[in-house]
Scaffold this active site. Structure first.
Site, PDB file in Angstrom:
ATOM      1  N   ASN A  11       0.859  -1.183   0.000  1.00 24.85           N
ATOM      2  CA  ASN A  11       0.000   0.000   0.000  1.00 24.85           C
ATOM      3  C   ASN A  11       0.897   1.236   0.000  1.00 24.85           C
ATOM      4  O   ASN A  11       1.455   1.601   1.030  1.00 24.85           O
ATOM      5  CB  ASN A  11      -0.903  -0.035   1.244  1.00 24.85           C
ATOM      6  CG  ASN A  11      -1.786   1.193   1.356  1.00 24.85           C
ATOM      7  OD1 ASN A  11      -1.875   1.990   0.413  1.00 24.85           O
ATOM      8  ND2 ASN A  11      -2.430   1.360   2.504  1.00 24.85           N
ATOM      9  N   TRP A  12       1.039   1.838  -1.172  1.00 23.62           N
ATOM     10  CA  TRP A  12       1.938   2.992  -1.290  1.00 23.62           C
ATOM     11  C   TRP A  12       1.303   4.285  -0.772  1.00 23.62           C
ATOM     12  O   TRP A  12       1.954   5.329  -0.733  1.00 23.62           O
ATOM     13  CB  TRP A  12       2.377   3.187  -2.742  1.00 23.62           C
ATOM     14  CG  TRP A  12       3.227   2.070  -3.259  1.00 23.62           C
ATOM     15  CD1 TRP A  12       3.743   1.030  -2.545  1.00 23.62           C
ATOM     16  CD2 TRP A  12       3.653   1.872  -4.610  1.00 23.62           C
ATOM     17  NE1 TRP A  12       4.461   0.200  -3.370  1.00 23.62           N
ATOM     18  CE2 TRP A  12       4.429   0.693  -4.638  1.00 23.62           C
ATOM     19  CE3 TRP A  12       3.453   2.581  -5.802  1.00 23.62           C
ATOM     20  CZ2 TRP A  12       5.008   0.204  -5.814  1.00 23.62           C
ATOM     21  CZ3 TRP A  12       4.025   2.101  -6.969  1.00 23.62           C
ATOM     22  CH2 TRP A  12       4.796   0.922  -6.972  1.00 23.62           C
ATOM     23  N   LYS A  13       0.038   4.249  -0.470  1.00 29.84           N
ATOM     24  CA  LYS A  13      -0.675   5.426   0.033  1.00 29.84           C
ATOM     25  C   LYS A  13      -0.468   6.621  -0.914  1.00 29.84           C
ATOM     26  O   LYS A  13      -0.316   6.415  -2.117  1.00 29.84           O
ATOM     27  CB  LYS A  13      -0.253   5.729   1.471  1.00 29.84           C
ATOM     28  CG  LYS A  13      -0.351   4.466   2.343  1.00 29.84           C
ATOM     29  CD  LYS A  13      -0.213   4.710   3.808  1.00 29.84           C
ATOM     30  CE  LYS A  13      -0.325   3.380   4.541  1.00 29.84           C
ATOM     31  NZ  LYS A  13      -0.313   3.515   5.977  1.00 29.84           N
ATOM     32  N   HIS A  96      -9.824   0.878   5.006  1.00 25.37           N
ATOM     33  CA  HIS A  96      -8.505   1.127   5.596  1.00 25.37           C
ATOM     34  C   HIS A  96      -8.665   2.147   6.723  1.00 25.37           C
ATOM     35  O   HIS A  96      -9.484   3.066   6.628  1.00 25.37           O
ATOM     36  CB  HIS A  96      -7.540   1.650   4.528  1.00 25.37           C
ATOM     37  CG  HIS A  96      -6.134   1.726   5.044  1.00 25.37           C
ATOM     38  ND1 HIS A  96      -5.703   2.785   5.797  1.00 25.37           N
ATOM     39  CD2 HIS A  96      -5.102   0.861   4.954  1.00 25.37           C
ATOM     40  CE1 HIS A  96      -4.441   2.574   6.147  1.00 25.37           C
ATOM     41  NE2 HIS A  96      -4.055   1.407   5.641  1.00 25.37           N
ATOM     42  N   GLU A  98      -7.082   4.675   7.571  1.00 24.41           N
ATOM     43  CA  GLU A  98      -6.970   6.088   7.181  1.00 24.41           C
ATOM     44  C   GLU A  98      -8.264   6.568   6.519  1.00 24.41           C
ATOM     45  O   GLU A  98      -8.652   7.728   6.663  1.00 24.41           O
ATOM     46  CB  GLU A  98      -5.746   6.286   6.276  1.00 24.41           C
ATOM     47  CG  GLU A  98      -4.466   6.218   7.101  1.00 24.41           C
ATOM     48  CD  GLU A  98      -3.275   5.616   6.395  1.00 24.41           C
ATOM     49  OE1 GLU A  98      -3.230   5.609   5.155  1.00 24.41           O
ATOM     50  OE2 GLU A  98      -2.374   5.118   7.106  1.00 24.41           O
ATOM     51  N   GLU A 168      -5.700  -4.993  10.863  1.00 26.89           N
ATOM     52  CA  GLU A 168      -4.734  -3.906  11.011  1.00 26.89           C
ATOM     53  C   GLU A 168      -5.081  -3.080  12.252  1.00 26.89           C
ATOM     54  O   GLU A 168      -5.893  -2.146  12.166  1.00 26.89           O
ATOM     55  CB  GLU A 168      -4.781  -2.991   9.794  1.00 26.89           C
ATOM     56  CG  GLU A 168      -4.359  -3.656   8.509  1.00 26.89           C
ATOM     57  CD  GLU A 168      -3.750  -2.641   7.563  1.00 26.89           C
ATOM     58  OE1 GLU A 168      -2.582  -2.800   7.213  1.00 26.89           O
ATOM     59  OE2 GLU A 168      -4.437  -1.670   7.205  1.00 26.89           O
ATOM     60  N   GLY A 174       1.840   2.552  10.757  1.00 25.04           N
ATOM     61  CA  GLY A 174       2.723   3.697  10.546  1.00 25.04           C
ATOM     62  C   GLY A 174       3.375   4.218  11.810  1.00 25.04           C
ATOM     63  O   GLY A 174       3.940   5.308  11.822  1.00 25.04           O
ATOM     64  N   SER A 214       2.985  -1.648  10.537  1.00 19.26           N
ATOM     65  CA  SER A 214       4.432  -1.542  10.780  1.00 19.26           C
ATOM     66  C   SER A 214       5.210  -2.821  10.461  1.00 19.26           C
ATOM     67  O   SER A 214       6.206  -3.111  11.119  1.00 19.26           O
ATOM     68  CB  SER A 214       4.699  -1.120  12.229  1.00 19.26           C
ATOM     69  OG  SER A 214       4.186   0.173  12.456  1.00 19.26           O
ATOM     70  N   GLY A 235       2.672  -1.034   4.421  1.00 22.43           N
ATOM     71  CA  GLY A 235       2.677   0.372   4.037  1.00 22.43           C
ATOM     72  C   GLY A 235       4.100   0.857   3.816  1.00 22.43           C
ATOM     73  O   GLY A 235       4.711   0.613   2.777  1.00 22.43           O
ATOM     74  N   GLY A 236       4.642   1.530   4.813  1.00 18.72           N
ATOM     75  CA  GLY A 236       5.957   2.166   4.709  1.00 18.72           C
ATOM     76  C   GLY A 236       7.036   1.296   4.069  1.00 18.72           C
ATOM     77  O   GLY A 236       7.750   1.745   3.159  1.00 18.72           O
TER      78      GLY A 236
END
Ligand code: PGA
Length: 258
Positions: A11-13, A96, A98, A168, A174, A214, A235-236
């Site tokens: 997930n590159w957001k 998600h 976010e 999640e 994150g 994470s 993600g990151g």
């Protein structure tokens, strides 16, 4: 039980522009091996989906949309629908944290999105998880229960084959705060118990359940070895070529563990 493919989702957001995304896909294509037992899915910015879809070999990378609107077509300025994404992506993220917490998507939006995805033959990755506050109140199981029930309302047993669940915990996304394997195992047990209640034992065993929050190259193998985990939503670490490649390799080396 039949072996399930591990599913690793990047997930590159809201990172990388079209050019950067294309360069990054090119780099990943050189280091990520195609393994029969691992499915790798990239969720770039919506803007880059079209060009990346022409660039990738679908045996190596499948694509996902990070977001969409639940109506199929119409006067909804600025929105993109699942019907419009059909053919471009295989998966869509839904719910998600976010989207829930920054954009205030509610249970009914998430339910409508799950249905819209299925209507357009896309596989929804339904993300669920408790906040730090809910966790501190001991409400983790209740939140999982409510979010599953709300997201899956009206999904038939037949449609459910195409649903993926991602656990999640919001406090782990994150933040670098890792959920322990025990936390993850317990939460996923709760998820499968509820799926069994809704769709039966076989569906509960077969549904792919991912962990996200994470995940890094040095923790991926541990999560993948945790009972009930069929893959990871990253993600990151998915924005770093070496990190993400190592995570995919960890999935290839993980054993079936349900
Ligand atoms: P993170 O994000 O790996 O950066 O915690 C996970 C996610 O948002 O799906």
């Amino acid at each position: 039980m039949s072996a399930k493919k591990k599913l690793i989702v990047a997930n590159w957001k809201m990172n990388l522009n079209i050019h950067e995304a294309s360069v990054f896909v090119h780099q990943l294509a050189q280091t990520i091996a195609v393994h029969r037992d691992v499915e790798v899915v990239l969720a770039p910015t919506l803007l880059a989906l079209q060009s990346i879809s022409l660039q990738v070999d679908r045996r190596q990378f499948k694509l996902a949309a990070q977001n969409f609107y639940w109506r199929d077509f119409g006067a909804f300025t600025g929105e993109v629908s699942a019907a419009q994404l059909r053919g471009l992506v295989d998966y869509v993220l839904v719910g998600h944290s976010e989207r829930r917490h920054v954009f205030h998507e509610h249970a009914k939006d998430i339910r409508s999105k799950v249905q819209a995805a299925l209507r357009s033959d896309l596989k929804p990755i339904l993300c669920i998880g408790e906040t730090a506050h809910e966790r501190s109140l001991g409400e983790t199981n209740g939140v999982i229960h409510d979010q599953l029930l709300a997201g899956l309302a009206n999904v038939t047993s037949e449609e459910f084959h195409n649903v993926v669940i991602a656990y999640e915990p919001v406090w782990a996304i994150g933040t670098g705060n890792n959920a322990t394997p025990k936390d993850v195992e317990k939460a996923i047990q709760t998820i499968r118990r509820q799926i069994e209640h809704l769709y039966g034992k076989t569906a509960a065993e077969n549904v792919r359940v991912l962990y996200g929050g994470s995940v890094k190259s040095d923790s991926a193998a541990t999560y993948l070895a945790t009972t009930g985990v069929d893959g990871l939503l990253v993600g990151g670490a998915s924005l770093n070529q070496h990190e993400f490649t190592t995570i995919v390799e960890a999935a290839h080396h993980a054993r079936e563990n349900n």
